[in-house]
Design an enzyme around this catalytic site. Structure first.
Site, PDB file in Angstrom:
ATOM      1  N   GLU A 229       2.876  -5.402  -7.823  1.00 62.55           N
ATOM      2  CA  GLU A 229       2.263  -6.136  -6.789  1.00 62.55           C
ATOM      3  C   GLU A 229       2.586  -7.808  -7.069  1.00 62.55           C
ATOM      4  OE1 GLU A 229      -1.682  -4.817  -7.016  1.00 62.55           O
ATOM      5  OE2 GLU A 229      -1.426  -2.899  -6.330  1.00 62.55           O
TER       6      GLU A 229
ATOM      7  N   TYR B  37       0.856  -1.403   0.201  1.00 63.76           N
ATOM      8  CA  TYR B  37      -0.076  -0.050  -0.102  1.00 63.76           C
ATOM      9  C   TYR B  37       0.753   1.440   0.074  1.00 63.76           C
ATOM     10  CZ  TYR B  37      -4.573  -2.364   0.165  1.00 63.76           C
ATOM     11  OH  TYR B  37      -5.694  -3.004   0.133  1.00 63.76           O
TER      12      TYR B  37
ATOM     13  N   HIS C  88      -8.779  -7.196  -2.864  1.00 64.14           N
ATOM     14  CA  HIS C  88      -7.952  -6.338  -3.489  1.00 64.14           C
ATOM     15  C   HIS C  88      -7.705  -6.914  -4.766  1.00 64.14           C
ATOM     16  CE1 HIS C  88      -4.523  -3.837  -4.644  1.00 64.14           C
ATOM     17  NE2 HIS C  88      -3.928  -4.942  -5.184  1.00 64.14           N
TER      18      HIS C  88
ATOM     19  N   ASN D  31     -13.230  -4.297   3.016  1.00 61.42           N
ATOM     20  CA  ASN D  31     -14.006  -4.397   1.706  1.00 61.42           C
ATOM     21  C   ASN D  31     -13.555  -5.745   0.887  1.00 61.42           C
ATOM     22  OD1 ASN D  31     -11.492  -3.620   1.060  1.00 61.42           O
ATOM     23  ND2 ASN D  31     -11.988  -1.690  -0.204  1.00 61.42           N
TER      24      ASN D  31
HETATM   25  N1  UDP Z   1      -9.481   2.389   2.259  1.00 59.29           N
HETATM   26  C1  UDP Z   1      -9.830   2.828   3.612  1.00 59.29           C
HETATM   27  N2  UDP Z   1     -10.245   4.202   3.543  1.00 59.29           N
HETATM   28  C2  UDP Z   1     -10.473   4.876   2.702  1.00 59.29           C
HETATM   29  C3  UDP Z   1      -9.789   4.622   1.585  1.00 59.29           C
HETATM   30  C4  UDP Z   1      -9.270   3.144   1.380  1.00 59.29           C
HETATM   31  O1  UDP Z   1      -9.889   1.992   4.642  1.00 59.29           O
HETATM   32  O2  UDP Z   1     -11.032   6.068   2.988  1.00 59.29           O
HETATM   33  C5  UDP Z   1      -8.678   1.184   2.532  1.00 59.29           C
HETATM   34  C6  UDP Z   1      -9.593   0.006   1.805  1.00 59.29           C
HETATM   35  O3  UDP Z   1      -9.500  -1.317   2.190  1.00 59.29           O
HETATM   36  C7  UDP Z   1      -9.132  -0.003   0.161  1.00 59.29           C
HETATM   37  C8  UDP Z   1      -7.705   0.357   0.611  1.00 59.29           C
HETATM   38  O4  UDP Z   1      -7.480   1.074   1.572  1.00 59.29           O
HETATM   39  O5  UDP Z   1      -9.306  -1.256  -0.345  1.00 59.29           O
HETATM   40  C9  UDP Z   1      -6.908   0.935  -0.705  1.00 59.29           C
HETATM   41  O6  UDP Z   1      -7.489   2.077  -0.965  1.00 59.29           O
HETATM   42  P1  UDP Z   1      -7.660   2.173  -2.843  1.00 59.29           P
HETATM   43  O7  UDP Z   1      -8.156   3.569  -2.848  1.00 59.29           O
HETATM   44  O8  UDP Z   1      -6.617   1.605  -3.346  1.00 59.29           O
HETATM   45  O9  UDP Z   1      -9.126   1.283  -3.124  1.00 59.29           O
HETATM   46  P2  UDP Z   1      -9.165  -0.077  -3.843  1.00 59.29           P
HETATM   47  O10 UDP Z   1      -8.205  -0.031  -4.871  1.00 59.29           O
HETATM   48  O11 UDP Z   1      -8.954  -1.380  -2.895  1.00 59.29           O
HETATM   49  O12 UDP Z   1     -10.733   0.031  -4.417  1.00 59.29           O
HETATM   50 MG    MG Z   2      -6.104   0.394  -5.019  1.00 57.20          MG
END
Ligand code: UDP
Ligand code: MG
Length: 154
Positions: A128, A51, A117, A114
């Site tokens: 990744e 991350y 990933h 959620n």
């Molecule tokens: N996340 C969170 N709060 C936020 C945004 C993201 O806890 O406001 C977490 C969530 O688990 C997310 C991960 O951080 O899947 C990575 O964020 P990203 O924006 O990359 O979302 P994704 O690609 O997983 O849809």
């Molecule tokens: Mg992401």
């Protein structure tokens, strides 16, 4: 469209909530090919790297703790255009906003928890996949029904 690979992780809440089979089934039924898989508890240092693009954001420390809190199913799936298609099957980031019919829309009500990933671009997919798998751990094989997955004009 070119063959692509994407890194998919069924995150700790997905495993704990008995959704591993359900999620894998959705990718299998879509027609994606599983080419690597590891069931593992992701070390915190690896979650930091994973991350890294979110470093400095308010949710960074929390998401690193979440990803490393309990075992995950880490996989590589392959298909033409798989990166964008997998993101569609996953749904929008926050479970409470994701459309019904998507993995997050059907099984998550949460912002952070959620379930899954998926890489968001070719560059992040390459980065990744390299974090979790050596090149020789990625299987190269043909599925017996592969000739039925794509039409003549694809
Ligand atoms: N996340 C969170 N709060 C936020 C945004 C993201 O806890 O406001 C977490 C969530 O688990 C997310 C991960 O951080 O899947 C990575 O964020 P990203 O924006 O990359 O979302 P994704 O690609 O997983 O849809
Ligand atoms: Mg992401």
């Amino acid at each position: 469209m070119a063959e692509e690979r994407t890194l998919i992780i069924i995150k700790p809440d997905g495993v704990q909530r008995h959704l591993t089979g359900e999620i894998i089934t959705r990718f299998e039924k879509k027609g994606f090919k599983l080419v690597a898989a590891k069931f593992m508890q992701i070390p915190e240092s690896l979650a930091h790297q994973h991350y890294g693009v979110h470093k400095g954001k308010p949710f960074f420390e929390g998401v690193v703790k979440y990803l490393s809190s309990s075992p995950s199913m880490v996989m590589v799936w392959q298909a033409k255009g798989v990166i964008a298609m997998a993101r569609k099957l996953m749904g929008a980031t926050f479970g409470y906003e994701a459309e019904a019919g998507t993995i997050r829309g059907d099984f998550s009500c949460s912002r952070g928890y959620n379930l899954i990933h998926g890489s968001d671009s070719q560059e992040s997919a390459e980065f990744e996949i390299g974090l979790y798998f050596k090149p020789e751990e990625i299987a190269k094989y043909e599925l017996s029904d592969e000739c039925w997955l794509y039409g003549q004009n694809d």
